[in-house]
Design an enzyme around this catalytic site. Sequence first.
Site, mmCIF file in Angstrom:
data_model
loop_
_atom_site.group_PDB
_atom_site.id
_atom_site.type_symbol
_atom_site.label_atom_id
_atom_site.label_comp_id
_atom_site.label_asym_id
_atom_site.label_seq_id
_atom_site.Cartn_x
_atom_site.Cartn_y
_atom_site.Cartn_z
ATOM 1 N N ARG A 48 0.834 -1.204 0.000
ATOM 2 C CA ARG A 48 0.000 0.000 0.000
ATOM 3 C C ARG A 48 0.872 1.259 0.000
ATOM 4 N NH1 ARG A 48 -1.789 -1.661 5.694
ATOM 5 N NH2 ARG A 48 -0.282 -0.611 7.033
ATOM 6 N N ASP A 49 0.215 2.414 0.108
ATOM 7 C CA ASP A 49 0.935 3.693 0.041
ATOM 8 C C ASP A 49 1.630 3.969 1.363
ATOM 9 O OD1 ASP A 49 -1.407 3.913 1.469
ATOM 10 O OD2 ASP A 49 -1.854 5.947 0.794
ATOM 11 N N GLU A 50 2.509 3.055 1.733
ATOM 12 C CA GLU A 50 3.199 3.182 3.007
ATOM 13 C C GLU A 50 4.627 2.675 2.808
ATOM 14 O OE1 GLU A 50 1.909 3.287 7.571
ATOM 15 O OE2 GLU A 50 0.675 2.144 6.225
ATOM 16 N N ASP A 75 8.094 -2.111 14.090
ATOM 17 C CA ASP A 75 7.963 -3.398 13.414
ATOM 18 C C ASP A 75 9.305 -4.133 13.397
ATOM 19 O OD1 ASP A 75 5.917 -1.526 12.687
ATOM 20 O OD2 ASP A 75 5.274 -2.846 11.081
ATOM 21 N N TRP A 108 8.536 1.768 19.443
ATOM 22 C CA TRP A 108 9.004 2.169 18.127
ATOM 23 C C TRP A 108 10.398 2.816 18.275
ATOM 24 C CZ3 TRP A 108 4.364 0.325 18.672
ATOM 25 C CH2 TRP A 108 3.702 -0.192 17.586
ATOM 26 N N GLU A 148 -0.881 -8.601 8.456
ATOM 27 C CA GLU A 148 -0.767 -7.467 9.383
ATOM 28 C C GLU A 148 -1.696 -7.639 10.574
ATOM 29 O OE1 GLU A 148 -2.039 -3.759 7.661
ATOM 30 O OE2 GLU A 148 -0.943 -2.624 9.193
ATOM 31 N N HIS A 186 3.008 -8.435 6.303
ATOM 32 C CA HIS A 186 3.550 -7.611 7.383
ATOM 33 C C HIS A 186 4.288 -8.559 8.323
ATOM 34 C CE1 HIS A 186 1.806 -3.566 7.449
ATOM 35 N NE2 HIS A 186 2.207 -3.424 8.699
#
Length: 902
Positions: free
Chosen positions: A424-426, A433, A487, A699, A720
């Site tokens: 996707r647009d990511e 992650d 993160w 994901e 993912h």
Amino acid sequence: MTLINRFEVDYGIDAEWGRRPRIRWAPDHPGAVVACLKTEGGVERLELDRLGGKAESEWPFADLGDAPARLALEREGVPSAEEIEVRGQEAVWEAPLIGHPDPSHGAMPFVARRRVTVEPGDGRATLRVTAHGVYRATVNGRDVSDEVLAPGWTSYPQRLLFRDHDVTPLLKSGENVIEVEVAGGWYTEDFGHLDNLGYRYGEQPGVAARLDLLGPSGAVVETDETWEVGSGTLTYASIYHGETRDLRRVPQWAPAVPLGPVRAANAVGVPAVRRQQRLAPASIEELADGRIRVDLGQNIAGWLHLRVRGREGDVVIARHAEMLDDGELALRPLRRARAEDRWTLPDGESVLEPHHTYHGFRYAELTGLRREDLIDVSGVVVHSDLRRTGEFTTSHPLLNQLHRNIVWSTRSNFVSIPTDCPQRDERLGWTGDIQVFTPTAAFLYDVRAFLGSWLRDLELEQRALGGVVPTTVPDPILDIRTPTAAWGDAAVLVPWALYEAYGDVAVLERQFTSMVDWVEAVTRWCPDGIWDRGYQLGDWLDPAAPADDPGRSMTDLGLLATAYAYRSASTLERAARVLGRNEAAERAAARSAQVKRAFQRRYLTSDGRLVSDTASAYAMAIVFGLAPDDGIEQAMGARLAELVRSAGFRMTTGFLGTPVICDALLAVGEVDVMERLLLQTDSPSWLYQVTQGATTMWERWDSLRPDGTINPGEMTSFNHYALGSIADFLHRRIAGIAPAEPGYRRVLVQPVFLQGLEHAGAALDTAHGPVRVAWSRVDSERVRLTVEIPHAVEATVDLPGHGLVAEVAEGSHAWIVRAPRRSLDRRARLCGLDTEIAELREDGEAWDDVITTMSALAPELAERTHADRGVGTTLRDLVRYRSREIQASLAEAIDRLEVRRA
Ligand code: BGC
């Protein structure tokens, strides 16, 4: 006598050891190793000095120059089978970028060209290239390398990479043409969310190149106004949206415009992105309206390779998706990413492959082409070049497929940087992650240089934010400027995981400032140790979080963040001790003690309950070591097991709880609960997705929901790796290979003989050579365990419960141990409406029967029962206010079940 099977020359990240590369070899052996350097001047031989007692040495000779030399290693007079070409690497280049003088739209691709005359006898030549964007360079029409998407994505404003390509075989004497096709790639991508979109680095691509003729002429040709640029066949290219080419187009050339020099670092040690594999389609189908549907049978990152026949002006379009939805490509999960390649064809046969984009897909659809004109089609798997090091296999087909899916998600997301997803647009370097996934990745592949490079970017981005680590690296969106737990902790936990996997102190040395700065940034943010403010992503995507609000997890955000503050501070202390930085170690120790006390005061009751009564909270507190003593830890473990049981052995954890839940259950002796959770196939569980035909890790636990529909959440990827962090546990505890000392100089063999498995095993190619552990059942009482250990490595086999504790050295070892088989099937005591929900849940058959009966009687009741945690609740409690008919029917159903099973 042990020969050297493999050795490598490491120039360091960004060529930090460019003229004095380090040498590593395997297998390790205490005896002397001699390096032989062959240059034009002759052969020089020197004995190597081991660094830190390991099979690694600093460069023993004088600094390497620009001329190539050859290096071999010798042990006991026997040379290694291979020789490696070495030459001095320049660390930095002031790269003179050029661009198109008159771009007609944003992110406009172009071709830069230069003619170069080569004198006969000019001999060796290298072409050095970098780009604000991605490039494909040719000399006389032939590719200078098989690298794609070069020079990869880094934190461009701070770090751009270049690479030297040996172009000697491509040059001829007389006139030569260098051409570089340049597209914007990540540099001009429209990164962002919702309305916050746009160019983050620049609007137009640029390229810099330098040809070095290393012969007598010594000529150097660099990009400047003498180069020409033109619009070639490539008219549009975007990582997210795909590539458009008009194969008929010929460029109109104009002088290039200089865009000024930029500093670039040598990518010599950084793995290149390459085509890795070609997949033949599982099926090719012609749809009623003429579209051609290709199913690769495997979700991948990459693109299609097509050979087609066309007439001039035909437009062939390829669209890509991971799934089908109602018989059509499921495009919604791609969000803005168009993932579409287009070609306008000339007459005759063409080979079509995009170059400056990639897609995450299993299915593709072709239009503009008749089936008979599609001569050939295959899937091209594209990712960073990594050496596979770890394997895992068992007798359990679903578990094997899960592991395979995790490997495929690693492959799909290690494309220049570690991304969250490839479709996707990511496709961003989400730090959380990779933080949870590094231990898995570092077993499966040699990711030292790949993640080492990414950590350079992390540190640079972090410096720009005054110590705070962004949630994505590179950080093209710049939206979070306060610390985010789990993160940002990648700054400490990724280098530490690499150190544990490879025993490589250099990564700790390199990242130490970054590690310290992160812990200090968090300390400034929450000086009293409780981290309960600021933006948090929490136990991302736990199954209770609403589909449209994945951060609203069940577990208290402050509890999770504080646990991570402890995790990082205590890990920093260990790193500082390894490096002998005692003052830093003391500071980190004081901080971690403070956070631990604060955690216990705020979140833990005196009898082992956490204020956030969730599996993730207990699992993290146990594995991170936040319990004040063993008694409390046991109490926490008992509660964790109770929560897992009452959830019907289904997952309740998100990105943070998932990697640790099985370890936590083992730590408190809840082996059976762990096994039932691990081998669960109902949703949500690891194996549910496997039963649904997944070929990569999803994901969400239910990216595809049990009713066969795609999860409506805005974020629904089928590729993912985060929840695949469980593979680390599979390697360490199901197969039984864990590092007892960093880099597996000592191996801890401690497999759990799952009741549901006949055999399991793993193999790991460590720096010292291959380690293998395997176990298999001999009969219902006994298991055979085999362990293979390479030279200079020792292993501790630690299975006191099976009567085996042993220390072993090099060689193959085998034991037969006691491992009586028990049944994990628990039978509920069926006592009509007074049967306990929790007990029913333990009994898969009874549970299914009750839920089916309820669904027929009152669907919403079935749903409530499903959701009910059921500790101490009976069926009667649930139906107390229901009609007599419902109560009677349910009681009857239980009676029938009892009779049937009696
Ligand atoms: C990504 C995740 C990431 C998360 C955090 C998502 O869109 O795909 O994997 O960690 O955002 O906000």
